[in-house]
Design a protein around this motif. Structure first.
Motif: not given
Length: 318
Positions: A145-165
């Motif tokens: 539904a979305i290609d990218l999330y940008i924010g600071a939520t603490e509720n993402l599942r462990p498998e979701i990959m992330r990079q600090t901006l």
């Protein structure tokens, strides 16, 4: 003893855990439910774990399955990257439309610059900023539904990959000439005035309230709750309300135009870590990697500036 490993089992296992449903996994992998059931049996035998167990009408991953999933995702992403390592980015003739979920404090400073930078490489690129909702951000990434999330939520599942901006710190915004500006700004003077709180989940209290209570035994009165920082700033000049705002959303032109003033909060608050996040299946996709690299480039100016120290009483702008 030599053991053979089937990466297809890992792929199926990853999908089964994400879907928590044999039927859902079958639909996503475009195979029959019977095939997925047989595959699940093989996975259970291979890992000596049920992987999915029945809970009422639904199935849920076992603790071991949840523990293994991040590693499985990384293995699959690494294999995908290995197979495509020599692939070059070719944007010829494509018209990508990227859907990004982000708060208004991200959309405001970066939306137009991101589009302009993307179009420097691909003139037909388009960006859709989807509004934040109470829904599951991880699920939105998983479903596409979305290609990218940008924010600071603490509720993402462990498998979701992330990079600090970048990191962002809270400042207070008030009308120019606000009486709090006439003396020393302290936690005690801060709570003498009503506050505005911004939350998409209708939460009136947060880290500021915790810091006031734990450090000074103080509490503030949140008289107004709104879903957007930029909306909150529009009518602020007509009141004595105090609006805490992430410094990334504070711009001198906006403050001057609205008759506002910003100052650092006299509290010890942990900086907010703003990151971009994506589903592992996109990790090695060359177009998605281009999007993430561009987001990182666009936010790099703020990332460098955010490490500067802001003297008390000065307006922090970018």
């Amino acid at each position: 003893m030599t053991r053979g490993y089937d990466l297809n089992l890992l792929h199926a296992m990853n999908v089964l855990i994400e879907e928590s449903s044999v039927t859902g996994a079958a639909q996503r992998l475009q195979v029959s439910a019977a095939t997925i059931s047989r595959t699940l049996s093989k996975i259970r035998a291979t890992f000596d774990d049920p992987i999915l167990v029945q809970m009422g009408r639904n199935m849920v991953p076992t603790p071991r399955a949840l523990q293994m999933q991040p590693r499985i995702s990384r293995i699959l992403a690494g294999m995908h990257d290995l197979m495509r390592r020599d692939e070059e980015l070719d944007l010829t003739g494509i018209k990508p439309i990227f859907t990004i979920r982000a708060a208004d404090v991200v959309v405001g400073p970066f939306a137009t610059k991101l589009l302009q930078t993307l179009r420097g490489d691909c003139p037909d690129a388009a960006v859709v900023f989807a509004s934040e909702t109470d829904g599951d951000d991880s699920d939105a990434l998983r479903r596409g539904a979305i290609d990218l999330y940008i924010g600071a939520t603490e509720n993402l599942r462990p498998e979701i990959m992330r990079q600090t901006l970048f990191e962002s710190r809270f400042h207070a915004v008030v009308r120019a000439g606000h009486p709090i500006l006439l003396g020393e700004i302290t936690p005690q003077s801060l709570v003498q005035y009503d506050h505005i709180s911004v939350s998409r989940r209708s939460r009136r209290h947060g880290p500021i309230d915790d810091a006031l209570q734990e450090e000074f035994g103080l509490s503030r009165n949140v008289a107004l709750l709104v879903p957007s920082y930029y909306t909150a700033m529009q009518g602020l000049h007509r009141t004595d309300l105090i609006l805490p705002v992430p410094d990334v959303a504070i711009e001198r032109d906006t403050l001057d135009r609205l008759g506002l003033y910003a100052f650092p909060l006299p509290l010890k608050l942990t900086p907010v870590n703003v990151f971009q996040a994506w589903h592992p299946r996109h990790d090695s996709d060359v177009v998605h990697r281009w999007l993430r690299r561009t987001v990182l480039t666009v936010t790099s100016g703020w990332r460098n500036r955010s490490h500067e120290t802001v003297p008390e009483g000065d307006v922090f702008v970018h």
